[in-house]
Design a protein around this motif. Structure first.
Motif, short mmCIF file in Angstrom:
data_model
loop_
_atom_site.label_atom_id
_atom_site.label_comp_id
_atom_site.label_asym_id
_atom_site.label_seq_id
_atom_site.Cartn_x
_atom_site.Cartn_y
_atom_site.Cartn_z
N GLN A 1 7.65 1.17 1.97
CA GLN A 1 8.41 0.38 0.99
C GLN A 1 9.59 1.21 0.45
O GLN A 1 9.42 2.37 0.11
N ALA A 2 10.75 0.58 0.38
CA ALA A 2 11.91 1.29 -0.16
C ALA A 2 12.00 1.12 -1.69
O ALA A 2 12.26 2.08 -2.42
N GLY A 3 11.75 -0.06 -2.17
CA GLY A 3 11.91 -0.34 -3.60
C GLY A 3 10.61 -0.15 -4.37
O GLY A 3 9.65 0.43 -3.87
N PRO A 4 10.59 -0.63 -5.63
CA PRO A 4 9.38 -0.50 -6.46
C PRO A 4 8.18 -1.17 -5.80
O PRO A 4 8.33 -2.21 -5.15
N PHE A 5 7.01 -0.58 -5.99
CA PHE A 5 5.79 -1.05 -5.35
C PHE A 5 4.71 -1.20 -6.41
O PHE A 5 4.49 -0.29 -7.22
N THR A 6 4.07 -2.34 -6.43
CA THR A 6 2.99 -2.56 -7.41
C THR A 6 1.67 -2.09 -6.82
O THR A 6 1.21 -2.61 -5.81
N LEU A 7 1.09 -1.10 -7.49
CA LEU A 7 -0.15 -0.48 -7.01
C LEU A 7 -1.38 -1.21 -7.55
O LEU A 7 -1.32 -1.84 -8.61
N LEU B 1 -8.17 1.98 1.67
CA LEU B 1 -7.17 1.82 0.60
C LEU B 1 -6.13 2.94 0.62
O LEU B 1 -4.93 2.70 0.48
N LEU B 2 -6.61 4.18 0.79
CA LEU B 2 -5.74 5.33 0.51
C LEU B 2 -5.41 6.18 1.74
O LEU B 2 -4.76 7.23 1.59
N SER B 3 -5.86 5.80 2.92
CA SER B 3 -5.56 6.61 4.10
C SER B 3 -4.15 6.32 4.60
O SER B 3 -3.73 5.17 4.69
N ARG B 4 -3.44 7.38 4.99
CA ARG B 4 -2.13 7.19 5.58
C ARG B 4 -2.22 6.97 7.08
O ARG B 4 -1.22 6.78 7.76
N TYR B 5 -3.44 7.05 7.60
CA TYR B 5 -3.63 6.87 9.04
C TYR B 5 -4.12 5.46 9.37
O TYR B 5 -4.40 5.16 10.52
N ILE B 6 -4.25 4.62 8.36
CA ILE B 6 -4.60 3.21 8.59
C ILE B 6 -3.36 2.38 8.27
O ILE B 6 -2.84 2.42 7.15
N ALA B 7 -2.88 1.67 9.27
CA ALA B 7 -1.55 1.05 9.20
C ALA B 7 -1.39 0.11 8.01
O ALA B 7 -0.32 0.06 7.39
N ASP B 8 -2.44 -0.66 7.70
CA ASP B 8 -2.27 -1.64 6.62
C ASP B 8 -2.91 -1.20 5.31
O ASP B 8 -3.16 -2.02 4.42
N SER B 9 -3.17 0.09 5.16
CA SER B 9 -3.70 0.57 3.88
C SER B 9 -2.62 0.45 2.81
O SER B 9 -1.43 0.38 3.11
N GLU B 10 -3.06 0.48 1.57
CA GLU B 10 -2.10 0.37 0.48
C GLU B 10 -1.12 1.54 0.52
O GLU B 10 0.08 1.38 0.28
N LEU B 11 -1.62 2.71 0.87
CA LEU B 11 -0.76 3.90 0.91
C LEU B 11 0.27 3.78 2.02
O LEU B 11 1.44 4.14 1.83
N SER B 12 -0.13 3.26 3.18
CA SER B 12 0.82 3.09 4.28
C SER B 12 1.90 2.08 3.89
O SER B 12 3.09 2.29 4.17
#
Lengths: 128, 330
Positions: free
Chosen positions: B85-91, B69-80
């Protein structure tokens, strides 16, 4: 003494025999309880290799990046060579105390020492 | 002469000795797994019938779920996906809660804790084979637009002020994952456990009827501890300059960056924080480390349920007022 044995019923003898056997089993278990530390290699639930720490040897452990070479000597384990980029696992040096770990995260190799806790260590876990 | 009572007594003593050495009905399970780029160790104890093995496996699985969910090293994680995303993002609820906690610490620490250091961390590449000292121009570019004000969180909607901003939750996500692992262990009825993710740990309940005893790593002596604390149902996190670093021309460059300069913070060698949750302790330890001993102590003062031990750059030790309550007798 002879009188004592004569006064004992068959039930008394059975009870003494059972108690004696239980005590004997307990003492036998105590004598054979594990006393030395050993090394376990694995990642998570999978154990890929185990060895006694007193058995000197060098083993090659296969990981996704290649072979990590592990050496056991003088009652301690250390990583001699690893295909990982920064070699942090090699610079971790040797481990020999119960609970100590060696890890090569990139090559997914995890080495743990299990056995009798080291005397003189007054904590359960180390925050680092 | 041995009486019948004496013979029975002797055998009873032997029996007692044997019973004392027989395996306890209390079980202890100790397992490790590589999660979130670090070694995670779980120690759980309780009745053998409790299914400790199932509970510990579920706790590890939960941590891997948080990593996805939160890793920046996993391409399709929510954080990645958020970073792209440039605009608003729903978390998701979880990501929103973690980011809200991180932003709160960021604001209260005047930006010493920062969730927006993704590009700065990439620039230094401390964990790579070839970490490098960036030029001032590179630092300025990587730090453009960072800071607590760079993220606008409204409920579950997050907006970045700059599209190029990259989030890095490394200073809080691991702690959150440990908190989740503890929650899962509790759900499985485990009352005594420790979850330790590379120094971010939570101590649940007691060990063998006493508080957990946790050694604090000495920042300059590999095989020595500074002191020992006794904790139960608390998080203990240490941030130090000795775990992830490289040296160049005699200077140590570690991974705890001061967001104001983009350089490794120089005020401390290590900071240990005891708090209610690992996520909070994780963020506070980083913030205090970056702030240095004096400002760091002031920040800790604003968190009445958190205590800290600070080792300054010159090796001087200081601690918050309540730290003494956790210190184990020597």
């Amino acid at each position: 003494m002879k009188k004592l044995w004569r006064d004992m019923s068959r039930g008394d003898c059975s009870v003494i025999l059972v108690l004696f056997l239980i005590a004997l089993i307990g003492l036998f278990w105590q004598a054979n309880a594990p006393t030395g530390a050993r090394l376990i290699v694995g990642d998570g639930d999978q154990v890929s290799f185990t060895a006694e720490l007193h058995q000197e040897q060098t083993v090659d452990l296969e990981g996704p990046l290649g072979v990590t070479r592990l050496n056991i000597s003088d009652g301690a384990a250390r990583i001699l060579a690893s295909p990982c980029p920064r070699k942090i696992c090699i610079s971790m040096g040797s481990v020999q105390r119960s609970g100590e770990l060696l890890a090569c995260v990139p090559n997914r190799i995890l080495v743990r020492i299990e056995g009798v806790a080291e005397e003189g260590v007054d904590y359960d876990l180390l925050s680092r | 002469m041995l009486s019948r009572a004496r013979i029975l007594g002797l055998i009873a003593i032997l029996l007692l000795l044997a019973w004392w050495r027989l395996p306890s009905t209390q079980d202890e399970l100790r397992r490790s797994r590589l999660v979130m780029g670090t070694v995670v160790e779980i120690v759980a104890s309780g009745d053998a019938t409790q299914g400790l093995d199932v509970a510990v496996s579920a706790a590890f699985d939960e941590m891997e779920r948080v990593e996805r969910l939160l890793s920046r090293y996993i391409a399709d994680s929510e954080l990645s996906r958020l970073s792209q995303q440039a605009g608003p993002f729903t978390l998701s609820d979880e990501a929103a809660a973690v980011i809200a906690l991180g932003l709160d610490v960021a604001k209260r620490s005047d930006g010493a804790f920062d969730l927006t250091l993704g590009r700065l961390n990439d620039l230094w590449a401390i964990d790579s084979a070839s970490p490098k000292l960036p030029t001032p121009a590179q630092l300025a570019e990587a730090m453009r637009g960072i800071g607590p004000e760079a993220l606008l969180l409204n409920g579950q909607t997050l907006k970045k002020r700059s599209a190029a901003l990259e989030l890095d939750l490394g200073g809080i996500a691991k702690g959150y994952a440990v908190d989740r692992a503890i929650a899962v262990l509790k759900q499985h009825g485990v009352a005594s456990a420790a979850v330790n993710a590379g120094g971010d740990m939570y101590l649940l309940g007691e060990l063998h009827g006493r508080s957990w005893r946790i050694g604090i790593q000495h920042p300059r002596q590999t095989n020595a501890s500074l002191e020992t604390v006794q904790v139960s149902n608390r998080a203990v996190v240490t941030s130090g300059d000795y775990e992830r670093f490289f040296e160049q021309e005699g200077q140590r460059y570690h991974h705890l960056f001061d967001p104001k300069s983009g350089l490794p913070a120089r005020g401390c060698r290590s900071v240990t924080v005891i708090a209610d949750s690992v996520a909070l302790a994780d963020a506070l330890a980083t913030a205090v480390f970056v702030l240095g001993p004096r400002a760091g102590a002031e920040l800790l003062h604003n968190y009445p349920d958190a205590e800290g031990l600070i080792v300054a750059a010159d090796g001087t030790l200081s601690s918050s007022a309540g730290w003494v309550n956790y210190q184990a007798a020597p």
